[in-house]
Structures are given as structure tokens and as C-alpha cells.
Design an enzyme around this catalytic site. Structure first.
Site, PDB file in Angstrom:
ATOM      1  N   LYS A  45      65.485  27.867  35.495  1.00  0.00           N
ATOM      2  CA  LYS A  45      66.037  29.012  36.231  1.00  0.00           C
ATOM      3  C   LYS A  45      67.374  28.685  36.911  1.00  0.00           C
ATOM      4  O   LYS A  45      67.713  29.234  37.936  1.00  0.00           O
ATOM      5  CB  LYS A  45      65.024  29.485  37.283  1.00  0.00           C
ATOM      6  CG  LYS A  45      63.705  29.915  36.659  1.00  0.00           C
ATOM      7  CD  LYS A  45      62.771  30.502  37.673  1.00  0.00           C
ATOM      8  CE  LYS A  45      61.412  30.866  37.131  1.00  0.00           C
ATOM      9  NZ  LYS A  45      61.391  31.626  35.904  1.00  0.00           N
ATOM     10  N   CYS A  46      68.107  27.797  36.317  1.00  0.00           N
ATOM     11  CA  CYS A  46      69.388  27.354  36.880  1.00  0.00           C
ATOM     12  C   CYS A  46      70.523  28.132  36.215  1.00  0.00           C
ATOM     13  O   CYS A  46      70.403  28.576  35.073  1.00  0.00           O
ATOM     14  CB  CYS A  46      69.538  25.858  36.607  1.00  0.00           C
ATOM     15  SG  CYS A  46      71.100  25.135  37.133  1.00  0.00           S
TER      16      CYS A  46
END
Length: 172
Positions: A45-46
Site C-alpha cells: 500500500k505504498c
């Protein structure tokens, strides 16, 4: 990086470590002797996920037949951007980004509970800002003997280090 920090890690090669795969089974890294490795702390989720994963897949497909491996270690230490279980992470990466390289068990890369393999990597190649990992997708290039020969920050794309990978693969 002072003498103290490197002397606290007795291992001389990444091949001396045993890590866990995404299902919790032991993997002896000596199976990678003679291969060039790119070790990466990954997150799902970066902001860098959608650029790094496709490039890692591309570079892996290009060089795996020449003895190149990518070892991906999920890490949830940076703004909790890797919250899932190790098995869910592997499923996500393999499905969404067609990763064919191994995704290991989730680890800590900084602090007293950092994975021993990460303590080794950081002691081998600190950065200008000290040895701790600053963010997701920090990359370590490891030669065929298991020694760290390069460290690249989050913003360094996998494709931009292709020349270093080629050089390491060409070394006998």
C-alpha cells in the site's frame, strides 16, 4: 558507519542465514550461492508499489535465466503499509504484479527485533543517513558470494540499476 556496527554482525555472507517463507517454513539462503540477488523490503500500500513491482517483475524475467534472483521481504514498519498476513501479501503480489520471485515472511527491518538478515545487510552497506532502512523498496544488491555490493534507496527504480546487475552477473 563505524567499526562497531559492522563487528556486531558475525556473518560474512547472506548465505549463512535461514529465513521463513510466506507460509512460515525455513529457507536456507545458501541455496542462492552462485546467484546475484536483489533483496527488497516491499509493501502493498505504498506510493512506490505500482512503480516498483512491475519493474521488479520485468528485471527478474530478463535475468533469472542468467542466475539472478529477487528476494522480497514484506515489512509493515513504514506507516503500516503492509498490514496483511504473509500469505495474503504473496497472493496479492503474485496475482496483481505477476511476481515469480520468492516473497518471504513479513519481517522487521529496523529496531532491536529486525530480522538478522536485515541486520547483516545494513551492517554491510550503510547509507549516508546511517544504516537504518528509511522506507519501503530499499534495495540491496548481493554478489554470487553473498556479499552486499550495492544499496539503493526507495526512489531508485529497479530498472535504473540494471547495469549494476549485469556487471555482477558477468563476474566469475
Amino acid at each position: 558507519m563505524g567499526v562497531c556496527s559492522s563487528s556486531s554482525v558475525p556473518q560474512k555472507s547472506i548465505h549463512e542465514f535461514i529465513v521463513k517463507d510466506s507460509k512460515g517454513k525455513d529457507v536456507d539462503l545458501s541455496i542462492y550461492k552462485g546467484k546475484v540477488l536483489l533483496v527488497v523490503n516491499v509493501a502493498s500500500k505504498c506510493g512506490f508499489t505500482s512503480s516498483n513491482y512491475p519493474q521488479l517483475a520485468e528485471i527478474y524475467k530478463k535475468y533469472k535465466s542468467e542466475g539472478f534472483e529477487i528476494l522480497a521481504f514484506p515489512c509493515n514498519q513504514f506507516l503500516k503499509q503492509e498490514p496483511g498476513s504473509s500469505e495474503k501479501i504473496e497472493e496479492f503480489v503474485c496475482t496483481r504484479f505477476e511476481a515469480e520471485y520468492p516473497i518471504f515472511h513479513k519481517v522487521r527491518v529496523n529496531g532491536p527485533n529486525a530480522s538478522p538478515v536485515y541486520k547483516f545487510l545494513k551492517a554491510s552497506k550503510g547509507s549516508i543517513l546511517g544504516s537504518s532502512i528509511k522506507w519501503n523498496f530499499t534495495k540491496f544488491l548481493v554478489d554470487k558470494e553473498g556479499r552486499v555490493i550495492g544499496r539503493y534507496g526507495t526512489r531508485t527504480s529497479p530498472l535504473s540499476i540494471e547495469g549494476d546487475i549485469q556487471k555482477a552477473l558477468a563476474t566469475q
